[in-house]
Motif scaffolding. Structure first.
Motif, PDB file in Angstrom:
ATOM      1  N   GLN A  37       0.846  -1.185   0.000  1.00 37.58           N
ATOM      2  CA  GLN A  37       0.000   0.000   0.000  1.00 37.58           C
ATOM      3  C   GLN A  37       0.880   1.233   0.000  1.00 37.58           C
ATOM      4  O   GLN A  37       1.593   1.490   0.980  1.00 37.58           O
ATOM      5  CB  GLN A  37      -0.944   0.034   1.207  1.00 37.58           C
ATOM      6  CG  GLN A  37      -1.897   1.221   1.191  1.00 37.58           C
ATOM      7  CD  GLN A  37      -2.794   1.268   2.407  1.00 37.58           C
ATOM      8  OE1 GLN A  37      -2.420   0.866   3.494  1.00 37.58           O
ATOM      9  NE2 GLN A  37      -4.019   1.754   2.218  1.00 37.58           N
ATOM     10  N   ASN A  38       0.814   1.989  -1.078  1.00 41.82           N
ATOM     11  CA  ASN A  38       1.461   3.287  -1.096  1.00 41.82           C
ATOM     12  C   ASN A  38       0.586   4.261  -0.308  1.00 41.82           C
ATOM     13  O   ASN A  38      -0.621   4.086  -0.208  1.00 41.82           O
ATOM     14  CB  ASN A  38       1.670   3.764  -2.527  1.00 41.82           C
ATOM     15  CG  ASN A  38       2.710   2.932  -3.249  1.00 41.82           C
ATOM     16  OD1 ASN A  38       2.387   1.933  -3.885  1.00 41.82           O
ATOM     17  ND2 ASN A  38       3.954   3.304  -3.110  1.00 41.82           N
ATOM     18  N   SER A  39       1.200   5.280   0.219  1.00 43.12           N
ATOM     19  CA  SER A  39       0.521   6.196   1.125  1.00 43.12           C
ATOM     20  C   SER A  39      -0.757   6.747   0.504  1.00 43.12           C
ATOM     21  O   SER A  39      -0.733   7.315  -0.588  1.00 43.12           O
ATOM     22  CB  SER A  39       1.467   7.341   1.493  1.00 43.12           C
ATOM     23  OG  SER A  39       0.832   8.237   2.366  1.00 43.12           O
ATOM     24  N   GLY A  40      -1.874   6.562   1.219  1.00 45.65           N
ATOM     25  CA  GLY A  40      -3.133   7.121   0.761  1.00 45.65           C
ATOM     26  C   GLY A  40      -3.769   6.428  -0.421  1.00 45.65           C
ATOM     27  O   GLY A  40      -4.701   6.966  -1.019  1.00 45.65           O
ATOM     28  N   ARG A  41      -3.269   5.244  -0.745  1.00 42.71           N
ATOM     29  CA  ARG A  41      -3.793   4.525  -1.911  1.00 42.71           C
ATOM     30  C   ARG A  41      -4.386   3.183  -1.500  1.00 42.71           C
ATOM     31  O   ARG A  41      -4.298   2.753  -0.354  1.00 42.71           O
ATOM     32  CB  ARG A  41      -2.657   4.293  -2.922  1.00 42.71           C
ATOM     33  CG  ARG A  41      -1.907   5.541  -3.326  1.00 42.71           C
ATOM     34  CD  ARG A  41      -2.797   6.506  -4.073  1.00 42.71           C
ATOM     35  NE  ARG A  41      -3.259   5.952  -5.330  1.00 42.71           N
ATOM     36  CZ  ARG A  41      -2.580   6.029  -6.476  1.00 42.71           C
ATOM     37  NH1 ARG A  41      -1.408   6.631  -6.516  1.00 42.71           N
ATOM     38  NH2 ARG A  41      -3.077   5.513  -7.587  1.00 42.71           N
ATOM     39  N   GLY A  42      -4.990   2.508  -2.472  1.00 46.35           N
ATOM     40  CA  GLY A  42      -5.497   1.167  -2.220  1.00 46.35           C
ATOM     41  C   GLY A  42      -4.365   0.151  -2.162  1.00 46.35           C
ATOM     42  O   GLY A  42      -3.218   0.463  -2.472  1.00 46.35           O
ATOM     43  N   LEU A  43      -4.701  -1.051  -1.748  1.00 43.30           N
ATOM     44  CA  LEU A  43      -3.698  -2.106  -1.651  1.00 43.30           C
ATOM     45  C   LEU A  43      -3.525  -2.793  -2.996  1.00 43.30           C
ATOM     46  O   LEU A  43      -4.472  -2.942  -3.761  1.00 43.30           O
ATOM     47  CB  LEU A  43      -4.113  -3.143  -0.604  1.00 43.30           C
ATOM     48  CG  LEU A  43      -3.816  -2.785   0.846  1.00 43.30           C
ATOM     49  CD1 LEU A  43      -4.773  -1.722   1.343  1.00 43.30           C
ATOM     50  CD2 LEU A  43      -3.891  -4.023   1.735  1.00 43.30           C
ATOM     51  N   VAL A  44      -2.299  -3.240  -3.231  1.00 42.12           N
ATOM     52  CA  VAL A  44      -1.976  -3.963  -4.448  1.00 42.12           C
ATOM     53  C   VAL A  44      -1.509  -5.362  -4.077  1.00 42.12           C
ATOM     54  O   VAL A  44      -0.614  -5.516  -3.235  1.00 42.12           O
ATOM     55  CB  VAL A  44      -0.884  -3.228  -5.254  1.00 42.12           C
ATOM     56  CG1 VAL A  44      -0.459  -4.067  -6.463  1.00 42.12           C
ATOM     57  CG2 VAL A  44      -1.373  -1.861  -5.698  1.00 42.12           C
ATOM     58  N   SER A  86       3.760   0.577   2.682  1.00 38.42           N
ATOM     59  CA  SER A  86       3.429  -0.347   3.767  1.00 38.42           C
ATOM     60  C   SER A  86       3.112  -1.710   3.163  1.00 38.42           C
ATOM     61  O   SER A  86       2.505  -1.791   2.095  1.00 38.42           O
ATOM     62  CB  SER A  86       2.221   0.157   4.562  1.00 38.42           C
ATOM     63  OG  SER A  86       2.551   1.310   5.299  1.00 38.42           O
ATOM     64  N   TYR A  87       3.548  -2.741   3.849  1.00 34.26           N
ATOM     65  CA  TYR A  87       3.360  -4.104   3.359  1.00 34.26           C
ATOM     66  C   TYR A  87       2.546  -4.898   4.378  1.00 34.26           C
ATOM     67  O   TYR A  87       2.837  -4.863   5.578  1.00 34.26           O
ATOM     68  CB  TYR A  87       4.719  -4.770   3.116  1.00 34.26           C
ATOM     69  CG  TYR A  87       5.459  -4.136   1.966  1.00 34.26           C
ATOM     70  CD1 TYR A  87       6.184  -2.962   2.151  1.00 34.26           C
ATOM     71  CD2 TYR A  87       5.407  -4.681   0.685  1.00 34.26           C
ATOM     72  CE1 TYR A  87       6.834  -2.351   1.093  1.00 34.26           C
ATOM     73  CE2 TYR A  87       6.062  -4.079  -0.377  1.00 34.26           C
ATOM     74  CZ  TYR A  87       6.766  -2.911  -0.168  1.00 34.26           C
ATOM     75  OH  TYR A  87       7.413  -2.301  -1.221  1.00 34.26           O
ATOM     76  N   PHE A  88       1.535  -5.583   3.871  1.00 35.12           N
ATOM     77  CA  PHE A  88       0.616  -6.323   4.732  1.00 35.12           C
ATOM     78  C   PHE A  88       0.583  -7.787   4.320  1.00 35.12           C
ATOM     79  O   PHE A  88       0.559  -8.107   3.131  1.00 35.12           O
ATOM     80  CB  PHE A  88      -0.808  -5.771   4.611  1.00 35.12           C
ATOM     81  CG  PHE A  88      -0.971  -4.363   5.080  1.00 35.12           C
ATOM     82  CD1 PHE A  88      -0.768  -3.294   4.223  1.00 35.12           C
ATOM     83  CD2 PHE A  88      -1.351  -4.107   6.386  1.00 35.12           C
ATOM     84  CE1 PHE A  88      -0.928  -1.990   4.652  1.00 35.12           C
ATOM     85  CE2 PHE A  88      -1.522  -2.798   6.830  1.00 35.12           C
ATOM     86  CZ  PHE A  88      -1.305  -1.748   5.954  1.00 35.12           C
TER      87      PHE A  88
ATOM     88  N   PHE B 104      -8.162  -4.215  -5.073  1.00 37.39           N
ATOM     89  CA  PHE B 104      -8.716  -3.113  -4.298  1.00 37.39           C
ATOM     90  C   PHE B 104      -8.976  -1.890  -5.167  1.00 37.39           C
ATOM     91  O   PHE B 104      -8.255  -1.621  -6.139  1.00 37.39           O
ATOM     92  CB  PHE B 104      -7.757  -2.712  -3.179  1.00 37.39           C
ATOM     93  CG  PHE B 104      -7.812  -3.617  -1.987  1.00 37.39           C
ATOM     94  CD1 PHE B 104      -7.074  -4.789  -1.958  1.00 37.39           C
ATOM     95  CD2 PHE B 104      -8.600  -3.298  -0.885  1.00 37.39           C
ATOM     96  CE1 PHE B 104      -7.128  -5.637  -0.866  1.00 37.39           C
ATOM     97  CE2 PHE B 104      -8.655  -4.138   0.210  1.00 37.39           C
ATOM     98  CZ  PHE B 104      -7.920  -5.306   0.220  1.00 37.39           C
ATOM     99  N   GLY B 105      -9.993  -1.124  -4.753  1.00 39.10           N
ATOM    100  CA  GLY B 105     -10.182   0.198  -5.310  1.00 39.10           C
ATOM    101  C   GLY B 105      -9.179   1.165  -4.704  1.00 39.10           C
ATOM    102  O   GLY B 105      -8.376   0.797  -3.830  1.00 39.10           O
ATOM    103  N   SER B 106      -9.243   2.395  -5.151  1.00 32.55           N
ATOM    104  CA  SER B 106      -8.259   3.393  -4.717  1.00 32.55           C
ATOM    105  C   SER B 106      -8.603   4.024  -3.373  1.00 32.55           C
ATOM    106  O   SER B 106      -7.811   4.775  -2.825  1.00 32.55           O
ATOM    107  CB  SER B 106      -8.105   4.482  -5.774  1.00 32.55           C
ATOM    108  OG  SER B 106      -9.378   5.016  -6.101  1.00 32.55           O
ATOM    109  N   GLY B 107      -9.784   3.713  -2.839  1.00 34.48           N
ATOM    110  CA  GLY B 107     -10.115   4.152  -1.494  1.00 34.48           C
ATOM    111  C   GLY B 107     -10.830   5.492  -1.423  1.00 34.48           C
ATOM    112  O   GLY B 107     -10.733   6.331  -2.326  1.00 34.48           O
ATOM    113  N   THR B 108     -11.562   5.682  -0.334  1.00 37.25           N
ATOM    114  CA  THR B 108     -12.227   6.949  -0.028  1.00 37.25           C
ATOM    115  C   THR B 108     -11.802   7.390   1.356  1.00 37.25           C
ATOM    116  O   THR B 108     -11.969   6.656   2.327  1.00 37.25           O
ATOM    117  CB  THR B 108     -13.766   6.803  -0.041  1.00 37.25           C
ATOM    118  OG1 THR B 108     -14.210   6.480  -1.355  1.00 37.25           O
ATOM    119  CG2 THR B 108     -14.434   8.100   0.420  1.00 37.25           C
TER     120      THR B 108
END
Lengths: 113, 113
Positions: A37-44, A86-88, B104-108
């Protein structure tokens, strides 16, 4: 409830170094997954390792799984600044019939140029 | 190829106001759909999941509800927001078996003031 716990919580390295993150989980699983997860983004989604596998590679990523110790590790070789994220780890939750993933609290990786 | 759209990206809402977050998936049929919430610097908490139209399972008792009016549409709602509803909301989908990970989507980013 958290199924996986990542260790360390934060990791700071220089470009070119390797980064190792660990994940421990509590219950039996059929697979374990790693996400970035890059800051403020969705998870990849990065990689999925099944319970009958011990090691898996994808590019600069190497994941190991030890079901006897209920643990997994993610190794990023030759880190780059772009790996900062961040890595989950995530595992199917208890009693899941269709892979409801339960995520750990994550490892924050900072790769400095 | 499969894509997932989530909107809006950011939202600031007063306490007591209603909420509607929408998520749509393209390029696949009969996906499993999920809503997660992420508190600042924390892991992901599964809020709702759905295996089909009108089929919603709630993971955590709360002020929120979810609906799936169409196969590839997942909506997160609240009638009256609380301060504690602030957070980063993520929609995700997987195939039926979940064996290839979640997308995942990009989030809200929701801030309740």
């Amino acid at each position: 409830s958290q199924q996986g716990e990542e260790d360390p919580q934060a990791l700071s390295i220089q470009e070119g170094e390797n980064a190792t993150m660990n994940c421990s989980y509590k219950t039996s699983i059929n697979n374990l997954q790693w996400y970035r997860q890059n800051s403020g983004r969705g998870l990849v989604h990065l990689i999925l390792i099944r319970s009958n596998e011990r090691e898996k590679h994808s590019g600069r990523l190497r994941v190991t799984l030890d079901t006897s110790k209920k643990s997994s590790s993610l190794l990023i070789t030759a880190s780059r600044a772009a790996d900062t994220a961040s890595y989950f780890c995530a595992t199917p939750g208890r009693n899941t019939g269709f892979q409801k993933l339960v995520f750990g609290t994550g490892t924050r990786l900072l790769v400095s140029p | 190829s499969q894509t997932i759209h989530q909107w809006p990206a950011t939202l600031v809402q007063p306490v007591g106001s209603p909420l509607s977050l929408e998520c749509t998936v393209e390029g696949t049929s009969n996906p499993n759909l999920y809503w997660y919430r992420q508190a600042a610097g924390r892991g992901l908490q599964l809020l709702f999941y759905s295996v089909g139209i009108g089929q919603i399972s709630s993971e955590v008792p709360q002020n929120l509800s979810a609906s799936r009016p169409q196969d590839r549409q997942f909506i997160l709602s609240s009638k009256k927001l609380l301060l504690s509803d602030s957070g980063f909301y993520l929609c995700a989908w997987s195939d039926r078996q979940g064996g290839y990970g979640y997308t995942f989507g990009s989030g809200t980013r929701l801030t309740v003031v």
